[in-house]
Design a protein around this motif. Structure first.
Motif, PDB file in Angstrom:
ATOM      1  N   LEU A 275     -23.749  -6.053  21.823  1.00  0.00           N
ATOM      2  CA  LEU A 275     -24.685  -6.110  21.082  1.00  0.00           C
ATOM      3  C   LEU A 275     -26.264  -5.094  21.181  1.00  0.00           C
ATOM      4  CD1 LEU A 275     -24.762 -10.013  20.605  1.00  0.00           C
ATOM      5  CD2 LEU A 275     -24.882  -8.544  18.733  1.00  0.00           C
ATOM      6  N   LYS A 276     -26.405  -4.745  20.098  1.00  0.00           N
ATOM      7  CA  LYS A 276     -27.846  -3.871  20.290  1.00  0.00           C
ATOM      8  C   LYS A 276     -29.034  -4.319  19.870  1.00  0.00           C
ATOM      9  CE  LYS A 276     -24.264   0.086  19.373  1.00  0.00           C
ATOM     10  NZ  LYS A 276     -24.003   1.199  18.417  1.00  0.00           N
ATOM     11  N   PRO A 277     -30.272  -3.918  20.207  1.00  0.00           N
ATOM     12  CA  PRO A 277     -31.533  -4.313  19.448  1.00  0.00           C
ATOM     13  C   PRO A 277     -31.373  -4.291  17.836  1.00  0.00           C
ATOM     14  CG  PRO A 277     -31.919  -3.025  21.582  1.00  0.00           C
ATOM     15  CD  PRO A 277     -30.600  -2.903  21.117  1.00  0.00           C
ATOM     16  N   GLU A 278     -30.794  -3.210  17.506  1.00  0.00           N
ATOM     17  CA  GLU A 278     -30.750  -3.140  16.033  1.00  0.00           C
ATOM     18  C   GLU A 278     -29.974  -4.145  15.450  1.00  0.00           C
ATOM     19  OE1 GLU A 278     -30.291  -0.725  18.079  1.00  0.00           O
ATOM     20  OE2 GLU A 278     -28.866   0.624  17.672  1.00  0.00           O
ATOM     21  N   ASP A 279     -29.050  -4.960  15.939  1.00  0.00           N
ATOM     22  CA  ASP A 279     -28.336  -6.121  15.619  1.00  0.00           C
ATOM     23  C   ASP A 279     -29.324  -7.255  15.174  1.00  0.00           C
ATOM     24  OD1 ASP A 279     -25.572  -5.151  17.537  1.00  0.00           O
ATOM     25  OD2 ASP A 279     -25.655  -4.893  15.481  1.00  0.00           O
ATOM     26  N   THR A 280     -30.406  -7.222  15.688  1.00  0.00           N
ATOM     27  CA  THR A 280     -31.335  -8.220  15.445  1.00  0.00           C
ATOM     28  C   THR A 280     -31.612  -8.597  14.042  1.00  0.00           C
ATOM     29  OG1 THR A 280     -32.532  -8.114  17.871  1.00  0.00           O
ATOM     30  CG2 THR A 280     -33.727  -9.261  15.934  1.00  0.00           C
ATOM     31  N   ALA A 281     -31.395  -9.800  13.655  1.00  0.00           N
ATOM     32  CA  ALA A 281     -31.480 -10.247  12.289  1.00  0.00           C
ATOM     33  C   ALA A 281     -31.024 -11.819  12.265  1.00  0.00           C
ATOM     34  CB  ALA A 281     -30.327  -9.627  11.217  1.00  0.00           C
ATOM     35  N   VAL A 282     -31.441 -12.314  10.984  1.00  0.00           N
ATOM     36  CA  VAL A 282     -30.903 -13.611  10.707  1.00  0.00           C
ATOM     37  C   VAL A 282     -29.507 -13.216   9.805  1.00  0.00           C
ATOM     38  CG1 VAL A 282     -31.050 -15.624   9.181  1.00  0.00           C
ATOM     39  CG2 VAL A 282     -33.183 -14.397  10.029  1.00  0.00           C
ATOM     40  N   TYR A 283     -28.624 -14.014  10.507  1.00  0.00           N
ATOM     41  CA  TYR A 283     -27.225 -13.603  10.010  1.00  0.00           C
ATOM     42  C   TYR A 283     -26.567 -15.114   8.761  1.00  0.00           C
ATOM     43  CZ  TYR A 283     -26.211  -9.957  13.244  1.00  0.00           C
ATOM     44  OH  TYR A 283     -26.241  -8.638  13.883  1.00  0.00           O
ATOM     45  N   TYR A 284     -26.061 -14.698   7.954  1.00  0.00           N
ATOM     46  CA  TYR A 284     -25.907 -15.601   6.677  1.00  0.00           C
ATOM     47  C   TYR A 284     -24.259 -15.339   6.638  1.00  0.00           C
ATOM     48  CZ  TYR A 284     -30.750 -15.492   5.754  1.00  0.00           C
ATOM     49  OH  TYR A 284     -32.227 -15.506   5.737  1.00  0.00           O
ATOM     50  N   CYS A 285     -23.642 -16.636   6.577  1.00  0.00           N
ATOM     51  CA  CYS A 285     -22.326 -16.620   5.914  1.00  0.00           C
ATOM     52  C   CYS A 285     -22.133 -16.828   4.430  1.00  0.00           C
ATOM     53  CB  CYS A 285     -21.366 -17.383   6.811  1.00  0.00           C
ATOM     54  SG  CYS A 285     -21.811 -19.141   6.774  1.00  0.00           S
ATOM     55  N   ALA A 286     -21.212 -16.431   3.692  1.00  0.00           N
ATOM     56  CA  ALA A 286     -21.005 -16.532   2.442  1.00  0.00           C
ATOM     57  C   ALA A 286     -19.710 -16.797   1.912  1.00  0.00           C
ATOM     58  CB  ALA A 286     -21.705 -15.507   1.589  1.00  0.00           C
ATOM     59  N   ALA A 287     -19.460 -17.630   0.971  1.00  0.00           N
ATOM     60  CA  ALA A 287     -17.984 -17.691   0.321  1.00  0.00           C
ATOM     61  C   ALA A 287     -17.833 -17.235  -1.073  1.00  0.00           C
ATOM     62  CB  ALA A 287     -17.737 -19.184   0.193  1.00  0.00           C
ATOM     63  N   ASP A 288     -16.629 -16.521  -1.161  1.00  0.00           N
ATOM     64  CA  ASP A 288     -16.220 -15.833  -2.410  1.00  0.00           C
ATOM     65  C   ASP A 288     -14.916 -16.321  -2.968  1.00  0.00           C
ATOM     66  OD1 ASP A 288     -15.122 -12.529  -3.291  1.00  0.00           O
ATOM     67  OD2 ASP A 288     -15.928 -14.082  -4.589  1.00  0.00           O
ATOM     68  N   TYR A 289     -14.967 -16.964  -3.977  1.00  0.00           N
ATOM     69  CA  TYR A 289     -13.744 -17.915  -4.485  1.00  0.00           C
ATOM     70  C   TYR A 289     -12.885 -17.002  -5.190  1.00  0.00           C
ATOM     71  CZ  TYR A 289     -10.675 -21.169  -6.505  1.00  0.00           C
ATOM     72  OH  TYR A 289      -9.631 -21.915  -7.014  1.00  0.00           O
ATOM     73  N   GLY A 290     -11.576 -16.736  -4.932  1.00  0.00           N
ATOM     74  CA  GLY A 290     -10.487 -16.264  -5.587  1.00  0.00           C
ATOM     75  C   GLY A 290     -10.345 -15.045  -5.820  1.00  0.00           C
ATOM     76  N   ARG A 291     -10.873 -14.147  -4.948  1.00  0.00           N
ATOM     77  CA  ARG A 291     -10.729 -12.610  -4.887  1.00  0.00           C
ATOM     78  C   ARG A 291      -9.775 -12.313  -3.809  1.00  0.00           C
ATOM     79  NH1 ARG A 291     -14.641  -9.592  -7.278  1.00  0.00           N
ATOM     80  NH2 ARG A 291     -16.257 -11.517  -6.726  1.00  0.00           N
ATOM     81  N   VAL A 292      -8.931 -11.414  -4.424  1.00  0.00           N
ATOM     82  CA  VAL A 292      -7.666 -10.956  -3.411  1.00  0.00           C
ATOM     83  C   VAL A 292      -8.218 -10.101  -2.337  1.00  0.00           C
ATOM     84  CG1 VAL A 292      -5.547  -9.854  -3.403  1.00  0.00           C
ATOM     85  CG2 VAL A 292      -6.249 -11.447  -5.361  1.00  0.00           C
ATOM     86  N   VAL A 293      -8.914  -9.080  -2.801  1.00  0.00           N
ATOM     87  CA  VAL A 293      -9.649  -7.956  -1.973  1.00  0.00           C
ATOM     88  C   VAL A 293     -11.064  -8.532  -1.470  1.00  0.00           C
ATOM     89  CG1 VAL A 293     -10.034  -5.544  -1.474  1.00  0.00           C
ATOM     90  CG2 VAL A 293      -7.989  -6.454  -2.800  1.00  0.00           C
ATOM     91  N   VAL A 294     -11.245  -8.496  -0.272  1.00  0.00           N
ATOM     92  CA  VAL A 294     -12.697  -8.835   0.164  1.00  0.00           C
ATOM     93  C   VAL A 294     -13.952  -7.826  -0.499  1.00  0.00           C
ATOM     94  CG1 VAL A 294     -11.942  -9.966   2.450  1.00  0.00           C
ATOM     95  CG2 VAL A 294     -12.326  -7.587   2.336  1.00  0.00           C
ATOM     96  N   THR A 295     -14.643  -8.481  -0.844  1.00  0.00           N
ATOM     97  CA  THR A 295     -15.924  -7.655  -1.214  1.00  0.00           C
ATOM     98  C   THR A 295     -17.132  -7.569  -0.219  1.00  0.00           C
ATOM     99  OG1 THR A 295     -17.564  -7.539  -3.038  1.00  0.00           O
ATOM    100  CG2 THR A 295     -16.948  -9.590  -2.542  1.00  0.00           C
ATOM    101  N   THR A 296     -17.859  -6.284  -0.335  1.00  0.00           N
ATOM    102  CA  THR A 296     -18.696  -6.203   0.513  1.00  0.00           C
ATOM    103  C   THR A 296     -20.234  -6.406  -0.214  1.00  0.00           C
ATOM    104  OG1 THR A 296     -19.120  -3.786   0.247  1.00  0.00           O
ATOM    105  CG2 THR A 296     -17.791  -4.382   1.913  1.00  0.00           C
ATOM    106  N   THR A 297     -20.137  -6.825  -1.591  1.00  0.00           N
ATOM    107  CA  THR A 297     -21.313  -6.993  -2.504  1.00  0.00           C
ATOM    108  C   THR A 297     -21.948  -8.272  -2.199  1.00  0.00           C
ATOM    109  OG1 THR A 297     -20.520  -5.156  -3.757  1.00  0.00           O
ATOM    110  CG2 THR A 297     -22.295  -6.574  -4.624  1.00  0.00           C
ATOM    111  N   ALA A 298     -23.088  -8.547  -1.965  1.00  0.00           N
ATOM    112  CA  ALA A 298     -23.517  -9.758  -1.663  1.00  0.00           C
ATOM    113  C   ALA A 298     -23.524 -10.528  -3.045  1.00  0.00           C
ATOM    114  CB  ALA A 298     -24.993  -9.825  -1.300  1.00  0.00           C
ATOM    115  N   THR A 299     -23.755  -9.947  -4.168  1.00  0.00           N
ATOM    116  CA  THR A 299     -24.067 -10.783  -5.413  1.00  0.00           C
ATOM    117  C   THR A 299     -22.659 -11.280  -5.890  1.00  0.00           C
ATOM    118  OG1 THR A 299     -23.918  -8.632  -6.601  1.00  0.00           O
ATOM    119  CG2 THR A 299     -26.020  -9.799  -6.189  1.00  0.00           C
ATOM    120  N   ASP A 300     -21.587 -11.029  -5.220  1.00  0.00           N
ATOM    121  CA  ASP A 300     -20.234 -11.235  -5.618  1.00  0.00           C
ATOM    122  C   ASP A 300     -19.694 -12.626  -4.947  1.00  0.00           C
ATOM    123  OD1 ASP A 300     -18.614  -8.102  -5.686  1.00  0.00           O
ATOM    124  OD2 ASP A 300     -19.552  -9.203  -7.065  1.00  0.00           O
ATOM    125  N   TYR A 301     -20.879 -13.281  -3.958  1.00  0.00           N
ATOM    126  CA  TYR A 301     -20.439 -14.448  -3.107  1.00  0.00           C
ATOM    127  C   TYR A 301     -21.099 -15.603  -3.972  1.00  0.00           C
ATOM    128  CZ  TYR A 301     -18.142 -11.468   0.333  1.00  0.00           C
ATOM    129  OH  TYR A 301     -17.317 -11.069   1.094  1.00  0.00           O
TER     130      TYR A 301
END
Length: 124
Positions: free
Chosen positions: A85-111
């Motif tokens: 871990l690095k100081p730049e990893d400091t943050a609030v970490y959130y998990c999110a769920a995306d239903y039914g997509r075959v390929v994972v998405t990196t776009t927050a609004t898709d979750y």
């Protein structure tokens, strides 16, 4: 589905933490799960994601080789192992769920669903 993120804390640079994202609901195995983070004064950014089976994953370039995402569908839980871990990893970490997509998405609004976040602080 409801998500509960945990495992955050204070760690020194070079240390490790493992975050957990526990989900309620019998259809957990049908969801891809993503981790995002938001540092103070910055936009929320993608960290890692895993598809419903665990066979497909994606990582942000900034965490590749240091973070590993995995899931245990029997326990309705997704893990984010964070090493070096690095100081730049400091943050609030959130998990999110995306239903039914075959390929994972990196776009927050898709979750579709989001957990409440867990704070990770890395000291130098």
């Amino acid at each position: 589905v409801q998500l509960q993120a945990s495992g955050g804390g204070l760690v020194q640079a070079g240390g490790s933490l493992r975050l957990s994202c526990a989900a309620s609901g019998r259809t957990f195995s049908r969801y891809a799960i993503g981790w995002f983070r938001q540092a103070p004064g910055k936009e929320r950014e993608f960290v890692a994601a895993i598809n419903w089976s665990g066979a497909s994953t994606s990582y942000a370039d900034s965490v590749k080789g240091r973070f590993t995402i995995a899931r245990d569908n029997a326990k309705n839980t997704v893990y984010l192992q964070m090493n070096s871990l690095k100081p730049e990893d400091t943050a609030v970490y959130y998990c999110a769920a995306d239903y039914g997509r075959v390929v994972v998405t990196t776009t927050a609004t898709d979750y579709d669903y989001w957990g409440q976040g867990t704070l990770v602080t890395v000291s130098s």
